[in-house]
Structure formats: structure tokens, C-alpha cells
Design a protein around this motif. Structure first.
Motif, mmCIF file in Angstrom:
data_model
loop_
_atom_site.group_PDB
_atom_site.id
_atom_site.type_symbol
_atom_site.label_atom_id
_atom_site.label_comp_id
_atom_site.label_asym_id
_atom_site.label_seq_id
_atom_site.Cartn_x
_atom_site.Cartn_y
_atom_site.Cartn_z
ATOM 1 N N PHE A 1 2.346 10.900 1.699
ATOM 2 C CA PHE A 1 2.679 11.558 2.966
ATOM 3 C C PHE A 1 3.676 12.704 2.787
ATOM 4 N N THR A 2 3.562 13.680 3.682
ATOM 5 C CA THR A 2 4.602 14.692 3.883
ATOM 6 C C THR A 2 4.938 14.626 5.364
ATOM 7 N N LEU A 3 6.221 14.657 5.678
ATOM 8 C CA LEU A 3 6.630 14.569 7.087
ATOM 9 C C LEU A 3 7.232 15.893 7.548
ATOM 10 N N GLU A 4 6.671 16.421 8.641
ATOM 11 C CA GLU A 4 7.207 17.657 9.212
ATOM 12 C C GLU A 4 7.231 17.544 10.731
ATOM 13 N N THR A 5 7.933 18.469 11.362
ATOM 14 C CA THR A 5 7.913 18.518 12.826
ATOM 15 C C THR A 5 7.363 19.867 13.272
ATOM 16 N N VAL A 6 6.791 19.899 14.471
ATOM 17 C CA VAL A 6 6.258 21.138 15.035
ATOM 18 C C VAL A 6 6.714 21.243 16.489
ATOM 19 N N ASN A 7 6.522 22.415 17.066
ATOM 20 C CA ASN A 7 6.899 22.611 18.464
ATOM 21 C C ASN A 7 5.665 22.781 19.319
ATOM 22 N N CYS A 8 5.150 21.700 19.840
ATOM 23 C CA CYS A 8 4.006 21.663 20.745
ATOM 24 C C CYS A 8 2.673 21.807 20.024
ATOM 25 N N VAL A 9 1.849 20.805 20.181
ATOM 26 C CA VAL A 9 0.498 20.861 19.616
ATOM 27 C C VAL A 9 -0.538 20.968 20.739
ATOM 28 N N GLY A 10 -0.069 21.311 21.938
ATOM 29 C CA GLY A 10 -0.984 21.595 23.039
ATOM 30 C C GLY A 10 -1.541 20.372 23.741
ATOM 31 N N ALA A 11 -0.892 19.239 23.607
ATOM 32 C CA ALA A 11 -1.368 18.035 24.297
ATOM 33 C C ALA A 11 -0.174 17.353 24.964
ATOM 34 N N CYS A 12 0.627 18.156 25.647
ATOM 35 C CA CYS A 12 1.915 17.694 26.197
ATOM 36 C C CYS A 12 1.780 16.456 27.089
ATOM 37 N N ALA A 13 0.682 16.364 27.870
ATOM 38 C CA ALA A 13 0.529 15.248 28.797
ATOM 39 C C ALA A 13 0.435 13.914 28.069
ATOM 40 N N LEU A 14 0.076 13.967 26.789
ATOM 41 C CA LEU A 14 -0.099 12.731 26.014
ATOM 42 C C LEU A 14 1.079 12.439 25.089
ATOM 43 N N GLY A 15 2.172 13.182 25.253
ATOM 44 C CA GLY A 15 3.320 13.018 24.357
ATOM 45 C C GLY A 15 3.954 11.651 24.447
ATOM 46 N N PRO A 16 4.713 11.276 23.447
ATOM 47 C CA PRO A 16 4.949 12.021 22.202
ATOM 48 C C PRO A 16 3.700 12.060 21.322
ATOM 49 N N MET A 17 3.424 13.231 20.766
ATOM 50 C CA MET A 17 2.251 13.426 19.922
ATOM 51 C C MET A 17 2.630 13.415 18.447
ATOM 52 N N VAL A 18 1.798 12.744 17.660
ATOM 53 C CA VAL A 18 1.938 12.800 16.205
ATOM 54 C C VAL A 18 0.568 13.189 15.657
ATOM 55 N N VAL A 19 0.539 14.229 14.827
ATOM 56 C CA VAL A 19 -0.719 14.651 14.220
ATOM 57 C C VAL A 19 -0.658 14.300 12.736
ATOM 58 N N ILE A 20 -1.648 13.541 12.296
ATOM 59 C CA ILE A 20 -1.715 13.195 10.866
ATOM 60 C C ILE A 20 -3.032 13.754 10.348
ATOM 61 N N GLY A 21 -2.924 14.734 9.473
ATOM 62 C CA GLY A 21 -4.137 15.434 9.024
ATOM 63 C C GLY A 21 -4.788 16.070 10.231
ATOM 64 N N GLU A 22 -6.018 15.636 10.532
ATOM 65 C CA GLU A 22 -6.749 16.196 11.671
ATOM 66 C C GLU A 22 -6.676 15.267 12.892
ATOM 67 N N ASP A 23 -6.022 14.133 12.740
ATOM 68 C CA ASP A 23 -6.024 13.128 13.806
ATOM 69 C C ASP A 23 -4.827 13.266 14.743
ATOM 70 N N TYR A 24 -5.119 13.251 16.045
ATOM 71 C CA TYR A 24 -4.059 13.322 17.047
ATOM 72 C C TYR A 24 -3.764 11.918 17.573
ATOM 73 N N HIS A 25 -2.517 11.527 17.501
ATOM 74 C CA HIS A 25 -2.120 10.220 18.042
ATOM 75 C C HIS A 25 -1.177 10.467 19.204
#
Ligand code: FES
Length: 154
Positions: free
Chosen positions: A114-138
Motif C-alpha cells: 500500500f501507499t497512503l495519500e490524501t486528496v481534496n475531493c473526489v467528486g462524491a461528497c454526498a457519500l463522504g468520507p470517501m476512500v479510493v483504493i486503486g479504482e475502487d470508491y468506498h
């Protein structure tokens, strides 16, 4: 990875794009997919192969966040720290991931899983908190979901 091996991979990628200078971003992308990141010898080989100054190649690599000059884990975790996710407890999710993996944000696990990073908004704010792993949105992440989700990534 031995330097010559990197250069051979770069040569193959450049050949695929017929030494087209305008394909620089695609070439960098494919090279990173082959090697896992963009080491200096690979950038040298791209610069030589396309006859583009090293400084220009380097500039493009540092401009795009998707490119990495250092090794990255097989699974990139991006925790959204945008406002909507932050107010819903994204910082606690980051803390939990750091604890589980024994690393800090910006680091890789020793086994490069794993590599852990943070980003500012992945465009799915209503479902936050969002975590994206590879191509998967959680979405709707909580600290107690972290362990179960990370188990799915090898
Ligand atoms: S703030 Fe996290 S998805 Fe928008």
C-alpha cells in the motif's frame, strides 16, 4: 530493478508510440505502469529516445500528481480530506489506516502493498468520507470498516 532493464522497457514503450514526442504523457504513463514508478534512468531514456530535454520530461512528471518519482505500493489509497469528507470524520479514517498499516500519510508499507495519500475531493461528497483504493470508491467510511476493506487488497 536493474538500470538496463528499465531502459529496455522504456525503449519498448517508445517504439510502441513510434518515437512520437506528442505522446510523452502516454509514454510516461505506460512506463510507470511497467516499472511501478518513474526512476531517473527511465526519464533519461525517455529524454534520449524522444530527443526532448530532460528538464521538460521532469517538468511534466512533477506537474501531474499521477506520476511518481519514487516507488509506490501496488495499491494506492487516497483518503479524501475535502471539506465534506473532513466534517464527517475523514481524519479519523486516516488515523485508523495509518495505525493498521504502520505508516504515515505519504508513505508506502515496507512490502509495497500500500501507499497512503490524501486528496481534496473526489467528486462524491454526498457519500463522504470517501476512500479510493486503486479504482475502487468506498463511501461512508468509518474507522471500524478499515480493516475489512484493506483485507481485499493484496
Ligand atoms: S469532499 Fe470528499 S468527495 Fe468531495
Amino acid at each position: 530493478m536493474p538500470q538496463n532493464e528499465n531502459k529496455t522497457k522504456v525503449k519498448e514503450v517508445i517504439k510502441k508510440y513510434r518515437k512520437d514526442k506528442s505522446a510523452l504523457i502516454d509514454i510516461l504513463h505506460d512506463t510507470q505502469a511497467e516499472i511501478g514508478y518513474l526512476p531517473k534512468d527511465a526519464l533519461d531514456a525517455i529524454s534520449d529516445g524522444l530527443d526532448i530535454p530532460f528538464s521538460k520530461v521532469y517538468c511534466v512528471v512533477t506537474f501531474f500528481k499521477a506520476f511518481s518519482l519514487t516507488p509506490r505500493g501496488r495499491n494506492l489509497i487516497n483518503v479524501c480530506m475535502g471539506t465534506a469528507c473532513h466534517v464527517r470524520g475523514a481524519d479519523k479514517v486516516v488515523d485508523q489506516i495509518e495505525k493498521e498499516l504502520g505508516i504515515k500519510t505519504g508513505e508506502n508499507t515496507a512490502d509495497l502493498r500500500f501507499t497512503l495519500e490524501t486528496v481534496n475531493c473526489v467528486g462524491a461528497c454526498a457519500l463522504g468520507p470517501m476512500v479510493v483504493i486503486g479504482e475502487d470508491y468506498h463511501g461512508e467510511m468509518t474507522p471500524d470498516k478499515v480493516s475489512e476493506i484493506l483485507k481485499n487488497y493484496k
